[in-house]
Write a protein that holds these residues in place. Structure first.
Motif, short mmCIF file in Angstrom:
data_model
loop_
_atom_site.label_atom_id
_atom_site.label_comp_id
_atom_site.label_asym_id
_atom_site.label_seq_id
_atom_site.Cartn_x
_atom_site.Cartn_y
_atom_site.Cartn_z
N ASP A 151 0.86 -1.18 0.00
CA ASP A 151 0.00 0.00 0.00
C ASP A 151 0.90 1.23 0.00
OD1 ASP A 151 -2.44 -1.44 0.21
OD2 ASP A 151 -2.15 -1.64 2.37
N ASP A 191 -1.58 7.46 1.34
CA ASP A 191 -2.39 8.48 0.68
C ASP A 191 -1.70 9.84 0.68
OD1 ASP A 191 -4.81 9.29 -0.64
OD2 ASP A 191 -5.37 10.32 1.22
N LYS A 221 -10.35 0.34 -5.13
CA LYS A 221 -11.60 0.89 -4.60
C LYS A 221 -11.55 0.97 -3.07
CE LYS A 221 -16.56 0.23 -4.79
NZ LYS A 221 -17.64 -0.61 -5.28
N ASP A 222 -11.92 2.11 -2.52
CA ASP A 222 -12.00 2.33 -1.07
C ASP A 222 -10.68 2.03 -0.35
OD1 ASP A 222 -14.69 2.94 -1.45
OD2 ASP A 222 -15.30 0.86 -1.15
N LYS A 223 -9.54 2.27 -1.01
CA LYS A 223 -8.26 1.97 -0.39
C LYS A 223 -7.19 2.86 -1.01
CE LYS A 223 -5.89 -2.13 1.11
NZ LYS A 223 -5.58 -3.51 0.87
N GLU A 224 -6.00 2.78 -0.48
CA GLU A 224 -4.88 3.52 -1.04
C GLU A 224 -4.45 2.87 -2.36
OE1 GLU A 224 -2.46 2.68 2.32
OE2 GLU A 224 -2.92 4.56 3.28
#
Length: 154
Positions: free
Chosen positions: A19, A22, A54-57
């Motif tokens: 990951d 952000d 989607k919905d993540k870094e």
């Protein structure tokens, strides 16, 4: 600007990845949702594309070459340094026979609207065909698909 972070390598399906924070990705410029980067893993240089999730870094997929160069395996933590890779993408070599066929059918513009990776995929595929018969058969299919507003495989 170079961004530094440490991340644990894990798998999504069969693909090792990390990951990307952000705070880093929000400072980078996306192109069609993706971010081209260059950097290092444990001081081993690589080039890669960050992929949105989607919905993540964003994810940085860590292929075998990068794992080996960084001397890490899945489960290890690694030190990363990345920055935006603004270098222009290399030109795609389109075989002469494909250029002639596109011109003949007036489909050059349609072909150029395909993504560069898709143009490259088609060019490579047609270039690898061993017989003229196979190449001509596939060229005919491609021209029909392009006329319909579709591409070879999609």
């Amino acid at each position: 600007m170079m961004y530094k972070f440490t991340a644990r390598i894990y798998k999504v399906g069969i693909n090792p990845c990390v990951d990307v924070p952000d705070r880093i990705t929000s400072a980078l410029v996306t192109r069609k949702g993706y971010i081209s980067v260059k950097g290092t893993i444990n001081q081993f240089a690589f080039q890669q594309t960050l992929c949105p999730v989607k919905d993540k870094e964003y994810l940085l997929y860590v292929n075998r070459l990068i794992l080996q160069g960084g001397v890490v395996v899945v489960g290890d933590h690694a030190k990363f340094e990345i920055e935006q890779d603004d270098r222009p993408k290399t030109d795609i070599e389109i075989p002469d026979f494909l250029v002639r066929e596109l011109n003949k059918h007036k489909l050059t513009g349609v072909f150029q609207k395909l993504t560069p990776s898709h143009q490259k995929e088609i060019s490579k595929y047609l270039g690898y065909l061993k017989t003229d018969e196979a190449r001509n058969r596939n060229l005919e299919k491609l021209m029909e698909r392009l006329k319909e507003g579709k591409s070879m495989w999609r």
